[in-house]
Design an enzyme around this catalytic site. Structure first.
Site, PDB file in Angstrom:
ATOM      1  N   CYS A 111     -12.986   6.380 -10.045  1.00 56.45           N
ATOM      2  CA  CYS A 111     -13.605   7.197  -9.002  1.00 56.45           C
ATOM      3  C   CYS A 111     -12.728   8.397  -8.712  1.00 56.45           C
ATOM      4  CB  CYS A 111     -13.820   6.387  -7.725  1.00 56.45           C
ATOM      5  SG  CYS A 111     -12.293   5.854  -6.937  1.00 56.45           S
ATOM      6  N   ASP A 136     -18.893  45.711 -26.536  1.00 59.62           N
ATOM      7  CA  ASP A 136     -18.203  46.625 -27.438  1.00 59.62           C
ATOM      8  C   ASP A 136     -19.115  46.842 -28.647  1.00 59.62           C
ATOM      9  OD1 ASP A 136     -16.067  48.086 -28.655  1.00 59.62           O
ATOM     10  OD2 ASP A 136     -15.616  46.313 -29.851  1.00 59.62           O
ATOM     11  N   ASP A 194     -13.476  42.480 -29.113  1.00 62.86           N
ATOM     12  CA  ASP A 194     -12.747  41.805 -30.194  1.00 62.86           C
ATOM     13  C   ASP A 194     -11.470  41.142 -29.718  1.00 62.86           C
ATOM     14  OD1 ASP A 194     -10.951  43.864 -29.814  1.00 62.86           O
ATOM     15  OD2 ASP A 194     -11.510  44.949 -31.627  1.00 62.86           O
ATOM     16  N   ASP A 238      -9.675  45.458 -26.596  1.00 59.99           N
ATOM     17  CA  ASP A 238     -10.479  45.304 -25.385  1.00 59.99           C
ATOM     18  C   ASP A 238      -9.832  44.346 -24.390  1.00 59.99           C
ATOM     19  OD1 ASP A 238     -12.655  46.933 -26.269  1.00 59.99           O
ATOM     20  OD2 ASP A 238     -13.257  45.315 -27.591  1.00 59.99           O
TER      21      ASP A 238
END
Length: 815
Positions: A14, A489, A703, A707
């Site tokens: 639990c 992109d 990529d 970026d």
């Protein structure tokens, strides 16, 4: 330095159990953070360098639980001395080292068994340490992660069913008027219940006792108190009534004690099976790699354990065999099924120079592969680690539920006590007081709360992995459900990322001749356009001519002389009237250039420019002789991907470092909502920030290298990856498939996952809120409470399992 590890754990039932273990882990010096997930039975910990994992294992065991381990057995060429034993024990993740003599082995004088935490240290590291210590070590046995054996699981299952059958007998003995009035029936019910309580209930009692020693209360505490209370009260009634020489009539609750433990045991078994299905994608990945590999050493084939394959080894496999390592094809040709790794449903033909991924299946053919990555560095190992960590993490709504569950058990115990006292004081009926209190403890077990969201996350992450997206953490799944804008992109994302020759024109030469001349001049250049031209010539089977006097000018092109023939000039771009970048190269007789758009009037090249294609000019002996057009083609499903995103009400923007003309052309083709051209990393970052300022939740796809900044800024960053590029990038998810439509599947699944998590939490809390007052009011029998508690957990897991089919109609990989 901080490090993160994902460890297997056992014995949790639990959310309160998970909180107890998390506290035990963080109590160890050097453990900064611990997240325990009961659905996946994993603990994600963040530790300082130098932390002793034996202390971590001890802390977990002292809290009543256990870490999953592996045992690796080596045959050694000489006995292991005390110094070497201590060196092994000093390795991070090694828990125990056992040395024994080998009487049967002809190749070794001793065996050493190393027990270690899977996910902390690898088999290769242990073997390398032994070799550095001067031992010749041969692995002879590797265990799977040590969890309850199949025999133990079958025993638990058998206990539950035997307990249920006995419970039905006890129920008849204590409830049927014809039997309840018999002296022997009470004692028989007592004997049968005693057997069930101490056979079926022992695991519950043991865990509850360990938790109590650590001043903790868990689900096992509630179940144990409820069962023992019903058993003890019924035993007391039986003894006192017999001593008073009258028969107990209809008020013995042995059946409740037996049924509570049996029903909950059976429920936990069904729940465990459902959870195994929920996490099957991760286990499926682990099983993909074969245990052995065929390598070529000293000119002959040898079959060796996978752990002994080294980088640089020549590995071979045939039809029907799974690839054991990541590698580069050096010979052969085969169709390879990578569907379970990348989501690509169709087999891919692999030949010399292509890369293959460990775990993929050779459908047809034969390959020899040079091993590039082995063991923990393979693509599948990194996939497994990413999924493992993601499934161990928790979204915000689960953290809130865990906090509630952490204090829920103590509150329930207080409520049960208050219920007992209230009934006793107000009614004076001890029987009603005990039964109501027992019902409260049983009905309130917070199992469903603990399973509500982690099970849904585990199923969703496994489904996404099948599609070809690896999500790093549960928070990303939660955020993905709120995405309103996607920034794509261009190069390598919506396009193939590779230039291709799309057209050739010459007023005097045929296409093949012009292409042959251009490829010959470009053969030694690494420029993408040059490589595309050479690739096209090779594809057409053209002979590459011998050249001399090669000269390359950055931003202009190349000049060369075909041996025994003409001088060649290649301009890699046709200048526009505004940006005339070509001029006569100084110190050479070859003219490369001053060609603007006006000179292309009436030629196909004029239309090529309007298409946004890149154009290469070819000169022979200073005379313009023709053009070659190249283009980075859109991915086949790029338009469909954007269309599906827009159907979901999501805005789509294109960001590229390319020229405005090319950017606008691609954006128009895809029907994007906006486009940003000439975008360097800073401008892409600003685009994301501007959208966020406007209230948009942004997903950025790129990529993962140039970026990276924008990916980090976006609410969700998705990086494209290949086997060679799967690294810790600044992204929340990695896309290992070439199918761009998986983005829509990702966001759709995220929305469904969040919806199911909310449903599960609502019903888990609503169940307890509705059931507790009924139990306290004496309206629920303990047996009914036990069934309802077990069913609530199974229902929550079953609801989460619906996610396994999500996206199956659009993107299904073969299994």
């Amino acid at each position: 330095m901080m490090r993160r590890y994902s460890l297997g754990v056992e014995g949790m039932h639990c959310a309160a159990c998970a909180e107890t273990m998390a506290k035990a882990l963080t109590s160890v010096k050097g453990v900064r953070k611990a997240i325990v997930n009961i659905a996946t039975e994993r603990a994600l910990i963040e530790v300082e360098d130098g932390v002793d994992f034996r202390d971590i294992a001890s802390a977990v065991e002292n809290s009543g639980y256990k870490l999953a381990t592996r045992t690796l057995t080596f045959a050694l060429d000489k006995p292991l001395d005390d110094k070497a034993t201590q060196r092994l024990l000093s390795l991070s993740g090694v828990i125990a080292v056992e040395v024994s003599r080998s009487e049967k082995s002809l190749h070794a004088s001793a065996l050493v068994r190393v027990r270690y935490l899977d996910g902390v240290i690898s088999q290769s590291e242990i073997k390398r340490t032994l070799q550095l210590l001067g031992f010749e070590a041969h692995p002879v046995e590797v265990s799977t992660p040590e969890k309850p054996t199949e025999e133990e699981a079958q025993t638990a299952w058998k206990r539950a069913w035997v307990g249920l059958v006995i419970s039905l007998v006890v129920m008849a003995l204590t409830m049927l008027p014809s039997l309840a009035h018999q002296v022997w029936s009470g004692w028989l019910a007592f004997a049968l219940t005693t057997f069930v309580v101490f056979w079926v209930g022992t695991p519950f009692f043991r865990r509850a006792w360990k938790a109590a020693l650590n001043l903790n209360a868990t689900m096992d505490t509630l179940v144990s108190i409820g069962a023992i209370s019903a058993y003890a009260y019924s035993t007391w009634l039986l003894l006192t009534s017999q001593l008073a020489h009258h028969l107990p009539v209809g008020h013995l609750y042995f059946d409740s004690a037996a049924f509570i433990l049996s029903a909950i045991s059976l429920g936990k078994g069904l729940e465990a099976k459902a959870r195994a299905i929920a996490t099957s994608s991760l286990h499926q990945l682990v099983r993909l790699l074969p245990s052995k590999a065929t390598v070529i050493r000293n000119g002959s084939e040898q079959t060796v354990p996978l752990t002994e394959v080294q980088v640089g080894d020549l590995v071979m496999f045939r039809t029907g065999e799974r690839v054991p390592v990541d590698g580069l094809v050096v010979s052969g040709k085969a169709s390879v099924d990578e569907s379970l790794l990348t989501g690509e449903s169709e087999p891919v033909v692999k030949g010399e120079g292509d890369e293959v991924l460990g775990g993929s299946l050779c459908v047809d053919g034969f390959l020899q592969v040079e091993a590039l990555r082995v063991g923990e560095t393979t693509f599948i190992a990194q996939m497994t680690r990413l999924m493992d960590e993601a499934q161990a993490s928790k979204p915000a709504m689960q953290r809130l539920a865990d906090k509630v569950a952490g204090v829920f058990v103590p509150i329930v115990l207080l409520l049960a006590t208050a219920t007992f006292v209230g009934w006793l004081v107000l009614s004076g009926n001890l029987t009603k007081a005990v039964i109501a209190a027992v019902s409260v403890t049983i009905i309130a077990c917070p199992c469903a709360m603990g399973l509500a969201t982690p099970t849904a996350i585990a199923v969703a992450l496994g489904r996404l992995a099948q599609m070809g997206i690896l999500v790093r953490n549960a928070e990303a799944m939660e955020k993905a459900a709120e995405i309103s804008s996607v920034v794509l992109d261009k190069t390598g994302t919506v396009t193939q990322g590779q230039m291709e020759v799309v057209a050739i024109w010459s007023p005097k030469l045929d296409e093949a001749k012009l292409l042959q001349i251009a490829a010959s001049a470009e053969r030694s250049s690494l420029h993408p356009i040059a490589q595309a031209i050479v690739k096209e010539a090779n594809k057409r089977g053209l002979e590459i001519l011998e050249i001399a006097d090669v000269r390359s000018e950055v931003g202009l092109g190349v000049t060369a002389k075909i041996v025994g023939s003409r001088k060649v000039g290649i301009g890699r771009e046709i200048a526009t009237a505004e940006t005339n970048r070509f001029s006569e190269l100084e110190g050479t007789e070859i003219f490369v250039g001053k060609l603007d758009e006006s000179q292309l009037e009436g030629t196909p090249a004029k239309e090529w420019l309007e298409n946004g294609w890149s154009i290469v000019g070819v000169w022979l002996d200073g005379e313009f002789s023709g053009c070659i057009a190249l283009s980075d083609q859109l991915r086949p499903d790029a338009y469909e991907a954007v269309r599906r995103l827009k159907e979901m009400g999501i805005k789509v923007f294109l960001a590229t470092g390319d020229k405005p003309q090319v950017a606008m052309l691609v954006a128009d083709q895809l029907n994007c909502d906006g486009v940003l051209a000439l975008a360097n990393p800073q401008r892409k970052l600003q685009l994301v920030r501007d959208l966020q300022k406007d209230g948009e939740r942004v997903l950025m796809v790129g990529d993962g290298i140039n970026d990276a900044v924008a990916l980090s800024q976006a609410d969700i960053g998705v990086a494209l990856a290949t086997g060679a590029e799967l690294t810790a990038q600044a992204a929340d998810a990695l896309m290992v498939t070439s199918k761009l439509t998986v983005l829509a599947d990702f966001l759709t699944l995220a929305k469904k996952t969040k919806q199911i998590m909310a449903q599960n939490l609502f019903w888990a809390f609503a169940y307890n809120m509705a059931a507790l007052p009924l139990a306290a009011a004496g309206k629920l029998n303990p047996m009914v409470a036990a069934v309802a508690m077990a069913l609530s957990s199974i229902t929550v897991v079953g609801n989460a399992l619906r996610l396994r089919k999500s996206g199956s109609q659009r993107n299904t990989a073969k299994s």
